[in-house]
Write an enzyme that holds these catalytic residues in place. Structure first.
Site, short mmCIF file in Angstrom:
data_model
loop_
_atom_site.label_atom_id
_atom_site.label_comp_id
_atom_site.label_asym_id
_atom_site.label_seq_id
_atom_site.Cartn_x
_atom_site.Cartn_y
_atom_site.Cartn_z
N LYS A 155 45.20 -16.72 25.97
CA LYS A 155 44.81 -16.70 27.39
C LYS A 155 45.20 -15.36 28.01
CE LYS A 155 45.49 -20.22 30.25
NZ LYS A 155 44.14 -20.58 30.70
N ILE A 166 42.03 -21.66 34.52
CA ILE A 166 43.28 -21.34 35.22
C ILE A 166 43.69 -19.95 34.75
CG2 ILE A 166 45.65 -22.07 35.63
CD1 ILE A 166 44.10 -24.43 36.27
N HIS A 182 37.27 -23.73 47.27
CA HIS A 182 37.54 -25.06 46.70
C HIS A 182 36.76 -26.09 47.52
CE1 HIS A 182 39.68 -28.21 44.62
NE2 HIS A 182 39.93 -28.78 45.79
N GLU A 194 49.94 -21.42 41.19
CA GLU A 194 49.66 -22.86 41.13
C GLU A 194 48.24 -23.15 41.61
OE1 GLU A 194 51.85 -26.95 42.53
OE2 GLU A 194 52.99 -25.09 42.39
N ASP A 251 44.86 -24.21 43.24
CA ASP A 251 44.41 -24.70 44.55
C ASP A 251 45.54 -24.82 45.56
OD1 ASP A 251 41.87 -24.91 43.39
OD2 ASP A 251 42.16 -27.01 42.84
N ALA A 262 28.02 -25.84 53.45
CA ALA A 262 29.12 -25.27 54.24
C ALA A 262 29.83 -24.16 53.45
CB ALA A 262 30.10 -26.36 54.64
N GLU A 263 29.97 -24.36 52.14
CA GLU A 263 30.62 -23.33 51.30
C GLU A 263 29.88 -22.00 51.44
OE1 GLU A 263 31.62 -24.33 47.21
OE2 GLU A 263 31.53 -26.45 47.68
C1 GRF Z 1 31.68 -24.95 44.13
O1 GRF Z 1 31.61 -26.26 44.66
C2 GRF Z 1 33.02 -24.34 44.34
O2 GRF Z 1 33.64 -24.75 45.52
C3 GRF Z 1 33.79 -24.86 43.16
O3 GRF Z 1 32.88 -24.88 42.10
C4 GRF Z 1 31.56 -24.97 42.61
C5 GRF Z 1 30.83 -23.77 42.09
O4 GRF Z 1 29.46 -23.81 42.44
N1 GRF Z 1 34.97 -24.04 42.93
P1 GRF Z 1 28.60 -22.47 42.32
O5 GRF Z 1 28.74 -22.00 40.88
O6 GRF Z 1 29.12 -21.48 43.29
O7 GRF Z 1 27.18 -22.89 42.61
#
Ligand code: GRF
Length: 237
Positions: free
Chosen positions: A69, A96, A113, A147, A149, A177-178
């Protein structure tokens, strides 16, 4: 602005829709970060094709090609150096990272996340949110610490859990929303308006709107129009 745009590399493992949102935001020369490269640990990540089609340099650095790793992360670190990266944005990167790598990039590496941290760390957040019966769900962008998230929160967006939702419908609502939140948060970090100090996020330099800075940050306009807090209060039982 362009001379100061922060050189940003996105790490992905799959679909890359958040990566695509960051590339789209950064295609505006006024955006404070530019996406200079995309690194994937999976050769078949769909996001690689999207990045290439948008003229972004891509690189595959697979775990299988490295003995440990640490060696894998060292190869990623070398690639970041070759890109002259200043910021690393994890976007669905499904490994990770080793503590040494994380410490090196601490304060300069962020992750998205799909839950309102500190609730629902780890995987399957939408199914677990439904099982818990929560009425408000969402997503978080945070600085990465060793650690998983667990790092200081930079920005969050909330969405309602609707009656009849399943993990897929809820995931789709959160994902929308992301795609609003991640560019906003990257912009804040790139501009120095969100920085990590003493294990916390410091939000500062909102000179243009000193009184309302925090609320403006936490409610990106498109999201606020679709689902402001009053609206959420009405539709969640
Ligand atoms: C998203 O939901 C992100 O929050 C999570 O993994 C997913 C990745 O989706 N960490 P994408 O590859 O950005 O479409």
């Amino acid at each position: 602005m362009s001379a100061q745009r922060k050189r940003t590399v996105v790490l992905i493992s799959g679909r890359g829709s958040n990566m695509t949102a960051l590339i789209a935001a950064a295609s505006d020369p006024a955006f404070p970060a530019e996406i200079v490269g995309v690194i994937s640990d999976k050769a078949d990540a769909a996001g690689l094709g999207v990045a290439k089609a948008r003229g972004i340099a891509t690189q595959v650095i697979s775990r299988a090609g490295h003995g440990s790793k640490q060696a894998h992360d060292a190869a990623i670190d070398a690639a970041l150096a070759a890109f002259n990266a200043e910021i690393v944005a994890l976007a669905g990167y499904m490994r990770i990272l080793t503590p040494g790598f994380v410490q090196k990039w601490q304060g300069r590496m962020i992750n998205i996340h799909p839950a309102l941290l500190p609730a629902f760390k780890g995987l399957d957040t939408h199914a677990r949110a439904l099982a818990a019966g929560i009425r408000i769900h969402g997503c978080t962008v945070h600085f990465v610490t060793p650690e998983m998230d667990d790092g200081p929160i930079i920005a969050q967006a909330a969405v309602p859990v609707m009656v009849g939702d399943n993990a897929d419908t809820l995931a789709a609502r959160v994902l929308k929303a992301e795609h609003q939140l991640y560019p906003l948060a990257l912009g804040l970090v790139a501009e120095g308006k969100a920085r990590m100090a003493a294990g916390r996020t410091v939000l500062a330099h909102f000179a243009d709107d000193a009184d309302n800075a925090t609320s403006v940050v936490m409610a990106p306009d498109p999201l606020r129009e679709e689902a402001d807090l009053e609206h959420l209060a009405r539709i969640t039982p």
